[in-house]
Design a protein around this motif. Structure first.
Motif, PDB file in Angstrom:
ATOM      1  N   TYR A 260      -2.313  -4.931  -5.340  1.00  0.00           N
ATOM      2  CA  TYR A 260      -2.869  -3.611  -5.054  1.00  0.00           C
ATOM      3  C   TYR A 260      -2.948  -2.807  -6.338  1.00  0.00           C
ATOM      4  O   TYR A 260      -1.940  -2.596  -7.023  1.00  0.00           O
ATOM      5  CB  TYR A 260      -2.000  -2.886  -4.035  1.00  0.00           C
ATOM      6  CG  TYR A 260      -2.519  -1.527  -3.620  1.00  0.00           C
ATOM      7  CD1 TYR A 260      -3.874  -1.300  -3.390  1.00  0.00           C
ATOM      8  CD2 TYR A 260      -1.645  -0.453  -3.437  1.00  0.00           C
ATOM      9  CE1 TYR A 260      -4.346  -0.058  -3.001  1.00  0.00           C
ATOM     10  CE2 TYR A 260      -2.103   0.797  -3.036  1.00  0.00           C
ATOM     11  CZ  TYR A 260      -3.454   0.994  -2.816  1.00  0.00           C
ATOM     12  OH  TYR A 260      -3.915   2.230  -2.427  1.00  0.00           O
TER      13      TYR A 260
ATOM     14  N   HIS B 182       1.912   8.290 -12.135  1.00  0.00           N
ATOM     15  CA  HIS B 182       0.881   7.721 -13.005  1.00  0.00           C
ATOM     16  C   HIS B 182       0.408   8.728 -14.050  1.00  0.00           C
ATOM     17  O   HIS B 182      -0.117   9.789 -13.724  1.00  0.00           O
ATOM     18  CB  HIS B 182      -0.314   7.265 -12.159  1.00  0.00           C
ATOM     19  CG  HIS B 182      -1.403   6.623 -12.940  1.00  0.00           C
ATOM     20  ND1 HIS B 182      -2.735   6.777 -12.634  1.00  0.00           N
ATOM     21  CD2 HIS B 182      -1.368   5.807 -14.026  1.00  0.00           C
ATOM     22  CE1 HIS B 182      -3.468   6.091 -13.467  1.00  0.00           C
ATOM     23  NE2 HIS B 182      -2.669   5.487 -14.328  1.00  0.00           N
TER      24      HIS B 182
ATOM     25  N   LEU C 145       1.469   6.064  -7.848  1.00  0.00           N
ATOM     26  CA  LEU C 145       0.517   7.127  -8.186  1.00  0.00           C
ATOM     27  C   LEU C 145       1.221   8.456  -8.459  1.00  0.00           C
ATOM     28  O   LEU C 145       0.714   9.274  -9.237  1.00  0.00           O
ATOM     29  CB  LEU C 145      -0.506   7.289  -7.068  1.00  0.00           C
ATOM     30  CG  LEU C 145      -1.537   6.163  -6.942  1.00  0.00           C
ATOM     31  CD1 LEU C 145      -2.430   6.400  -5.732  1.00  0.00           C
ATOM     32  CD2 LEU C 145      -2.372   6.027  -8.204  1.00  0.00           C
ATOM     33  N   LYS C 146       2.358   8.649  -7.867  1.00  0.00           N
ATOM     34  CA  LYS C 146       3.110   9.911  -8.065  1.00  0.00           C
ATOM     35  C   LYS C 146       3.458  10.121  -9.536  1.00  0.00           C
ATOM     36  O   LYS C 146       3.457  11.251 -10.029  1.00  0.00           O
ATOM     37  CB  LYS C 146       4.367   9.882  -7.206  1.00  0.00           C
ATOM     38  CG  LYS C 146       5.254  11.107  -7.334  1.00  0.00           C
ATOM     39  CD  LYS C 146       6.396  11.066  -6.338  1.00  0.00           C
ATOM     40  CE  LYS C 146       7.362   9.947  -6.616  1.00  0.00           C
ATOM     41  NZ  LYS C 146       8.561   9.967  -5.749  1.00  0.00           N
TER      42      LYS C 146
ATOM     43  N   GLY D 113       2.224   1.884  -3.344  1.00  0.00           N
ATOM     44  CA  GLY D 113       1.230   2.441  -4.252  1.00  0.00           C
ATOM     45  C   GLY D 113       1.300   3.955  -4.346  1.00  0.00           C
ATOM     46  O   GLY D 113       0.986   4.534  -5.399  1.00  0.00           O
ATOM     47  N   THR D 114       1.731   4.625  -3.280  1.00  0.00           N
ATOM     48  CA  THR D 114       1.860   6.076  -3.344  1.00  0.00           C
ATOM     49  C   THR D 114       2.985   6.481  -4.294  1.00  0.00           C
ATOM     50  O   THR D 114       2.906   7.533  -4.934  1.00  0.00           O
ATOM     51  CB  THR D 114       2.115   6.672  -1.944  1.00  0.00           C
ATOM     52  OG1 THR D 114       3.380   6.211  -1.443  1.00  0.00           O
ATOM     53  CG2 THR D 114       1.026   6.262  -0.975  1.00  0.00           C
ATOM     54  N   ILE D 115       4.021   5.649  -4.380  1.00  0.00           N
ATOM     55  CA  ILE D 115       5.092   5.917  -5.343  1.00  0.00           C
ATOM     56  C   ILE D 115       4.554   5.781  -6.759  1.00  0.00           C
ATOM     57  O   ILE D 115       4.798   6.627  -7.628  1.00  0.00           O
ATOM     58  CB  ILE D 115       6.272   4.952  -5.128  1.00  0.00           C
ATOM     59  CG1 ILE D 115       6.842   5.092  -3.726  1.00  0.00           C
ATOM     60  CG2 ILE D 115       7.356   5.190  -6.180  1.00  0.00           C
ATOM     61  CD1 ILE D 115       7.884   4.042  -3.368  1.00  0.00           C
TER      62      ILE D 115
ATOM     63  N   ASP E 134      -7.927   1.997  -5.852  1.00  0.00           N
ATOM     64  CA  ASP E 134      -7.959   1.805  -4.405  1.00  0.00           C
ATOM     65  C   ASP E 134      -8.510   0.426  -4.058  1.00  0.00           C
ATOM     66  O   ASP E 134      -9.356   0.263  -3.187  1.00  0.00           O
ATOM     67  CB  ASP E 134      -8.776   2.890  -3.712  1.00  0.00           C
ATOM     68  CG  ASP E 134      -8.566   2.870  -2.194  1.00  0.00           C
ATOM     69  OD1 ASP E 134      -7.478   2.436  -1.749  1.00  0.00           O
ATOM     70  OD2 ASP E 134      -9.487   3.277  -1.456  1.00  0.00           O
TER      71      ASP E 134
ATOM     72  N   PRO F  40      -3.594   0.713  -7.120  1.00  0.00           N
ATOM     73  CA  PRO F  40      -3.735   1.973  -6.374  1.00  0.00           C
ATOM     74  C   PRO F  40      -4.668   2.980  -7.027  1.00  0.00           C
ATOM     75  O   PRO F  40      -5.350   3.731  -6.322  1.00  0.00           O
ATOM     76  CB  PRO F  40      -2.294   2.500  -6.284  1.00  0.00           C
ATOM     77  CG  PRO F  40      -1.545   1.804  -7.363  1.00  0.00           C
ATOM     78  CD  PRO F  40      -2.195   0.474  -7.529  1.00  0.00           C
TER      79      PRO F  40
ATOM     80  N   ARG G 289       0.836  -1.210   0.000  1.00  0.00           N
ATOM     81  CA  ARG G 289       0.000   0.000   0.000  1.00  0.00           C
ATOM     82  C   ARG G 289       0.867   1.255   0.000  1.00  0.00           C
ATOM     83  O   ARG G 289       0.576   2.225  -0.713  1.00  0.00           O
ATOM     84  CB  ARG G 289      -0.952  -0.011   1.199  1.00  0.00           C
ATOM     85  CG  ARG G 289      -2.005   1.074   1.106  1.00  0.00           C
ATOM     86  CD  ARG G 289      -2.996   0.992   2.241  1.00  0.00           C
ATOM     87  NE  ARG G 289      -3.975  -0.055   2.091  1.00  0.00           N
ATOM     88  CZ  ARG G 289      -5.066   0.040   1.326  1.00  0.00           C
ATOM     89  NH1 ARG G 289      -5.280   1.127   0.605  1.00  0.00           N
ATOM     90  NH2 ARG G 289      -5.925  -0.954   1.284  1.00  0.00           N
ATOM     91  N   GLU G 290       1.955   1.243   0.761  1.00  0.00           N
ATOM     92  CA  GLU G 290       2.868   2.387   0.751  1.00  0.00           C
ATOM     93  C   GLU G 290       3.521   2.545  -0.609  1.00  0.00           C
ATOM     94  O   GLU G 290       3.680   3.666  -1.118  1.00  0.00           O
ATOM     95  CB  GLU G 290       3.936   2.202   1.836  1.00  0.00           C
ATOM     96  CG  GLU G 290       4.870   3.381   1.998  1.00  0.00           C
ATOM     97  CD  GLU G 290       4.191   4.622   2.548  1.00  0.00           C
ATOM     98  OE1 GLU G 290       4.664   5.742   2.261  1.00  0.00           O
ATOM     99  OE2 GLU G 290       3.174   4.477   3.266  1.00  0.00           O
TER     100      GLU G 290
END
Length: 282
Positions: A135, A41, A38-39, A34-36, A140, A137, A31-32
């Motif tokens: 995941y 995307h 999305l940055k 996934g923030t990378i 979600d 992202p 999940r963490e």
């Protein structure tokens, strides 16, 4: 960037507590990561994208996601082998303990800003998936499973489709890059199956396809030429959701890539095997 998750005490890998705590830790790490993903995307530049081959892209995000997950896993579980698509693909997953990672499954979708991509992470023991996290992202959607404990979507139980009629089935498949002329190219199977089912979709991410079979959105999925990191996590999630996963020939080998993969609900899987055999013999 560190994930605040407890490192389990070293116990027998066969024990449920070990697998359960590992799966929870895998969820937190992915999940963490996934923030990378999305940055970047949909916002990558040409300098962020390389071509491994005519069929395969790799991006800055693939590398950063893999580096982050690998560093977290190696710090917490130094005794477990790590097999990553971008940095450690040559490691053997078939003996002992191994993590298998596809940092971004569906890279073409990802580059074009589409939401159908996923981080796919599995834990295997002696070549058999024991815990899995996929995941997506941008959607979600966090799918997870551990052997014998069922499958979850965002912590809610999921079940595979119970449909038994190909004519009312929604199937999903994938293709290698057709310009590369790699065989088999799946076109004959696609043409045959398409006439027998309600519809066949191509979403562009095997990990997402498998999870959509697991939660009943799709009735079955098949594809040639995938690697262990593409399918190990999603396959366990399908199985724990009550589905069936085999090679396209109905045999047990779906991880090596030699026999392709076929995943479906328990009532449609056998019929899908027959459809694919009909296509092969046509």
């Amino acid at each position: 960037m560190a994930v605040d998750a407890a490192i389990p005490t070293v116990v027998s890998p066969g024990r449920k507590a070990y697998i359960s705590r590992m799966r929870e830790h895998m969820e937190a790490i992915v999940r963490e990561a996934g923030t990378i993903a999305l940055k970047y995307h949909g916002g990558l530049t040409k300098t962020d994208i390389d071509f491994k081959s005519e069929a395969d892209l790799v991006t800055r995000a693939d590398r950063e996601v893999e580096d982050f997950i690998a560093s977290q896993l190696r710090a917490a579980y130094p005794w477990v082998h790590f097999v990553g698509e971008e940095t450690a693909a040559e490691m053997d997953y078939r003996s002992g303990e191994a993590f298998v990672l596809d940092p971004i499954d569906g890279t073409t979708n990802y580059v074009h800003g589409l939401p159908y991509f996923a981080i796919s992470l599995a834990y295997l023991r002696d070549g058999v998936p024991q815990a899995a996290v996929v995941y997506a992202p941008a959607l979600d959607a966090l799918y997870s499973a551990e052997s014998g404990q069922g499958a979850l979507l965002n912590n809610e139980p999921i079940r595979a489709s119970q449909n038994d009629d190909p004519g009312h089935s929604l199937a999903v498949t994938g293709f290698v890059n057709l310009r590369s002329r790699v065989q088999p190219d799946n076109l004959a199977a696609f043409g045959h199956v398409a006439y027998q089912v309600r519809s066949v979709l191509r979403l562009g991410s095997a990990a997402v396809d498998l999870c959509y079979v697991a939660d009943g959105k799709m009735d079955f999925f098949w594809e040639h030429g995938l690697n262990v990191w593409d399918v190990a996590a999603g396959a366990l999630i399908v199985q724990e959701a009550g589905g069936v996963v085999t090679g396209m020939d109905g045999g047990p080998d779906y991880l090596s890539g030699r026999c392709g993969i076929l995943a479906g609900g328990p009532n449609i899987h056998g019929r899908a095997v027959r459809l694919l055999k009909e296509a092969e013999n046509a």
